[in-house]
Design a protein around this motif. Structure first.
Motif, PDB file in Angstrom:
ATOM      1  N   LEU A 136       0.784  -1.166   0.054  1.00  0.00           N
ATOM      2  CA  LEU A 136       0.049  -0.250   0.034  1.00  0.00           C
ATOM      3  C   LEU A 136       1.014   1.107   0.082  1.00  0.00           C
ATOM      4  N   GLY A 137       1.893   1.243   0.740  1.00  0.00           N
ATOM      5  CA  GLY A 137       2.867   2.419   0.621  1.00  0.00           C
ATOM      6  C   GLY A 137       3.551   2.621  -0.694  1.00  0.00           C
ATOM      7  N   ARG A 146      -3.825   9.718  -7.239  1.00  0.00           N
ATOM      8  CA  ARG A 146      -5.005   8.743  -7.200  1.00  0.00           C
ATOM      9  C   ARG A 146      -5.532   9.003  -5.683  1.00  0.00           C
ATOM     10  N   TYR A 147      -4.779   9.552  -4.798  1.00  0.00           N
ATOM     11  CA  TYR A 147      -5.030   9.685  -3.494  1.00  0.00           C
ATOM     12  C   TYR A 147      -5.027  11.164  -2.858  1.00  0.00           C
ATOM     13  N   ASN A 148      -5.214  12.141  -3.834  1.00  0.00           N
ATOM     14  CA  ASN A 148      -4.957  13.426  -3.386  1.00  0.00           C
ATOM     15  C   ASN A 148      -6.098  13.720  -2.542  1.00  0.00           C
ATOM     16  N   SER A 176      -8.979   0.427  -1.129  1.00  0.00           N
ATOM     17  CA  SER A 176      -9.918   0.079  -2.139  1.00  0.00           C
ATOM     18  C   SER A 176      -9.414   0.719  -3.581  1.00  0.00           C
ATOM     19  N   ALA A 177      -8.868   1.875  -3.463  1.00  0.00           N
ATOM     20  CA  ALA A 177      -8.320   2.393  -4.581  1.00  0.00           C
ATOM     21  C   ALA A 177      -7.271   1.612  -5.131  1.00  0.00           C
ATOM     22  N   VAL A 193     -13.949  -9.399  -3.101  1.00  0.00           N
ATOM     23  CA  VAL A 193     -13.877  -9.954  -4.701  1.00  0.00           C
ATOM     24  C   VAL A 193     -13.092  -9.237  -5.454  1.00  0.00           C
ATOM     25  N   ASN A 194     -12.979  -7.846  -5.310  1.00  0.00           N
ATOM     26  CA  ASN A 194     -12.226  -7.061  -6.261  1.00  0.00           C
ATOM     27  C   ASN A 194     -10.952  -6.904  -5.894  1.00  0.00           C
TER      28      ASN A 194
END
Length: 374
Positions: A136-137, A146-148, A176-177, A193-194
């Motif tokens: 994740l890091g 993507r995380y702004n 999730s992202a 499941v994703n």
């Protein structure tokens, strides 16, 4: 073997005492400390009681268990003039101290994870949880745009003791992202499941020998270089132990390969040193170092520092502690000074083993592909 499946022999080389807890605590009434042999002797309560019954001491023992809040088993046996050798057949196991312990202190003992045969092992879920944080890091570093929104929300996080879950929503959205990209359930993107990491399959470790365990005392090492010993002992793996397991990567699901995993570990180490370890005067660690198990500390298990960096991260972690700790503990642990110190938490989780101080839970990570024979 299917060409989309890659299998690896993996090892964690234990560099410092490492604790993976079972969630069980050994009561001070279930063990005694033998300072002469530098061992803790843990008894089977049923067998111990059976021996006492034959000596007509059962009622005294019951009273000790139910009503005596202060004494430990050492004291009770001395008071009742009971020699330890009488109870040899009731010994469940004995375990060495990692370092000398103060006499007359009473300790909690936290058990290591053990299988049905009472052999220590490390669950694959513990290893995968560690790698999940590291990956994740990696995602945050390489895809910051993507995380702004989530990053801004975390940076502006405000303490609100009436809603302690306010922070967890942002973390869930970040995870999730990063990982929930398989689009198997379009209506529920947070559905497991994703998650691409379902294709990263990690086995439980091979059983370890009981001789690999040692009792280590919990020590808080402060940024001002002072130590605080706590009356908590953990059954920990000794330095030099190898934890062996397998990793299977299903490349049709999981987007991470061996090279990416090792690069993610390297980058997490760099962040961890810059934002945390360097504040304690510690040396940088080898690039393949990971931090496994209980007691390794807040920073290695969260993504606040990878997300925000050193200065902003310290301010947010300080606010998290203010929100989640009682006012009394927050004051006693002096978290109000964290922003001035420049690091939060301002404590490194350590222990002593053979008279040397170690940071808890350091391991070197290794994985080697198993080549299919032609």
């Amino acid at each position: 073997m299917n060409n989309y499946l890659k299998v690896y022999n993996a090892k964690l080389h234990v560099l410092s005492p490492t604790f993976v807890g079972s969630g069980k605590e050994i009561s001070k009434k279930e063990y005694r400390l033998s300072y002469g042999t530098q061992k803790a002797v843990v008894y089977d309560p049923a067998k111990f009681y059976e021996i006492l019954s034959k000596q007509s001491k059962a009622s005294q023992y019951e009273n000790f268990l139910l009503n005596d809040r202060n004494s430990d088993l050492n004291e009770w046996m001395r008071t009742n003039q009971l020699k330890p050798a009488v109870f040899d057949s009731a010994i469940r196991y004995s375990i060495d101290f990692g370092d000398s312990l103060e006499r007359n202190s009473k300790y909690q003992i936290m058990e290591f994870m053990k299988d049905a045969y009472d052999k220590p092992y490390v669950p694959g879920t513990s290893i995968k949880g560690m790698l999940r944080t590291i990956l994740l890091g990696y995602e945050i570093k390489h895809n910051r745009g993507r995380y702004n929104t989530a990053s801004a929300s975390i940076e502006n996080y405000q303490s609100d003791k009436s809603n302690r879950n306010i922070f967890s929503k942002d973390i869930k959205n970040i995870e999730s992202a990063a990982f929930n990209t398989l689009h198997k359930d379009e209506k529920n993107p947070n559905n497991a499941v994703n998650d691409v990491l379902q294709g990263l399959i990690i086995s439980d470790s091979k059983p370890l020998h009981f001789e690999n365990l040692v009792l280590c005392q919990k020590i808080d090492y402060h940024v001002d270089k002072t130590e605080q010993k706590l009356n908590i002992l953990r059954e920990s793996l000794k330095p030099g132990t190898d934890i062996e397991f397998t990793i299977t990567i299903d490349s049709s699901v999981c987007k991470y390969d061996q090279e990416t995993i090792m690069e993610a570990i390297k980058e997490f180490n760099e962040m961890y040193y810059e934002c945390f370890l360097s504040k304690f005067g510690s040396k940088s660690r080898p690039e393949d170092t990971v931090y496994l198990g209980g007691g390794v500390g807040f920073v290695s298990k969260t993504i606040i520092y990878p997300m925000l960096g050193s200065e902003k991260g310290a301010r947010v972690v300080q606010k998290v502690f203010k929100n989640t700790l009682s006012d009394k503990i927050y004051r006693e642990h002096r978290h109000a000074n964290d922003d001035k110190i420049g690091v939060s938490p301002h404590v490194l989780k350590c222990t002593r083993y053979r008279e040397k101080r170690f940071q808890i839970g350091m391991c070197r990570f290794e994985m080697n592909e198993i080549k299919e024979e032609l």
